[in-house]
Design an enzyme around this catalytic site. Structure first.
Site, short mmCIF file in Angstrom:
data_model
loop_
_atom_site.label_atom_id
_atom_site.label_comp_id
_atom_site.label_asym_id
_atom_site.label_seq_id
_atom_site.Cartn_x
_atom_site.Cartn_y
_atom_site.Cartn_z
N SER A 140 1.03 -1.22 0.10
CA SER A 140 0.00 -0.07 0.07
C SER A 140 0.79 1.10 -0.22
O SER A 140 2.06 1.30 0.35
CB SER A 140 -0.81 -0.06 1.33
OG SER A 140 -1.58 1.34 1.47
N TYR A 170 -1.82 -0.59 11.14
CA TYR A 170 -2.16 -1.08 10.02
C TYR A 170 -0.78 -0.76 9.02
O TYR A 170 -0.14 -1.19 8.40
CB TYR A 170 -3.34 -0.50 9.26
CG TYR A 170 -3.29 -0.53 7.80
CD1 TYR A 170 -3.61 -1.55 7.21
CD2 TYR A 170 -3.12 0.60 6.81
CE1 TYR A 170 -3.58 -1.82 5.78
CE2 TYR A 170 -3.19 0.71 5.56
CZ TYR A 170 -3.21 -0.68 4.99
OH TYR A 170 -3.03 -0.68 3.65
#
Length: 294
Positions: free
Chosen positions: A152, A165
């Protein structure tokens, strides 16, 4: 606790004459979003595709397209060993692994239960790493293969209330960079795909966890602001992209003769990464605060 060694049982290797001449791909997290789109596009690109997820019932459409689906839980070692063994037994080869399974659980470090933090690492990092362990011996014997890890842009920048995260995605970035050099002598490519904001159920899961962990606490107001920013990925097409955009990039990474080390993908992904690379930490902190903490 020591992990069992990668499965390399001779009985799982079919005779050479029975081995598939068609390249074989395994896609995790195949029940929705990026994983579902990727499995479909790889099949159309000529791969024998295995799509796996915990929710097999949600992969019926992929079965109709000729994709083989079955249950796999990337937090269950026996499930992963059995899955890789099955593919090798049926096809005799595995050419592409797409480590796509993952989720975002948001909330203040102070508020998120440590068990939930560990689970996020189990899914996003250790599941990915264990599957990599399991497929690598087969790819090494073939002297070819490609491991595509879905990271990501969150592996390069940061958000308030997203520490756990982002920590998992920073870990995936470092793991993949080291692995790329480690496996290159054996003909195995390691590629990172780094999506920006994508319109998937990931967004809803992250917002729900954020609201739940922050309700009634010191971070509740901050959580409301962060939730609004996360919500724009679902409501603004100027800020986000559909999962098909990522799937196309994954297929490109899987089929390129000489793939790049990493592929940022999606609206604003390149802009955010360039800003992070160019701005000093304090300056980037100020940008993040302005976005998330008005």
């Amino acid at each position: 606790m020591t992990q069992p060694p990668p499965s390399q049982s001779p009985q799982s290797q079919p005779p050479e004459s029975q081995r598939s001449s068609t390249p074989v791909a395994l896609v995790t997290g195949g029940s929705s979003g990026i994983g579902e789109q990727t499995a479909s596009r790889l099949r159309k690109a000529g791969f024998e595709v295995y799509a796996v997820a915990r929710r097999v019932d949600r992969m019926a459409a992929l079965e109709g397209e000729g994709v083989t689906t079955f249950a796999m839980d990337v937090t269950d070692d026996a499930s992963m060993v059995a899955g890789v063994d099955r593919i090798i037994a049926e096809r005799g080869r595995l050419d592409v692994l797409v480590n796509n399974a993952g989720y975002g659980s948001y909330g203040a470090v102070e508020d998120v239960p440590i068990e939930e933090a560990r689970r996020q690492f189990e899914v996003n990092v250790f599941g990915l790493a264990r599957l990599t362990q399991l497929v690598t011996p087969h790819m090494r014997r073939q002297a070819s293969g490609r491991i595509i890890n879905i990271s990501s842009i969150g592996g390069k920048f940061y958000e308030p209330l997203g520490a756990w995260y982002h920590a998992t995605k920073f870990a995936v970035e470092g793991f993949s960079d080291s692995l790329r050099v480690e496996l290159s002598p054996f003909g195995i490519d390691v590629v990172l795909v780094e999506p920006g904001p994508i319109r998937t159920e990931w967004n809803e899961i992250s917002r729900e966890s954020l609201t739940e962990t922050s309700r009634g606490g010191a971070y509740e107001e901050m959580a409301g602001n962060v939730r609004q920013v996360l919500g724009r990925a679902d409501t603004s097409r100027l800020m986000s992209s559909p999962p098909s955009v990522v799937a196309r990039k994954i297929v490109k990474a899987a089929t390129a003769g000489n793939p790049r080390a990493r592929y940022p993908v999606g609206r604003n992904a390149g802009t955010i990464l360039r800003a992070r690379r160019l701005l000093p930490d304090r300056a980037f902190d100020a940008v993040v605060k302005r976005m998330y903490l008005p």
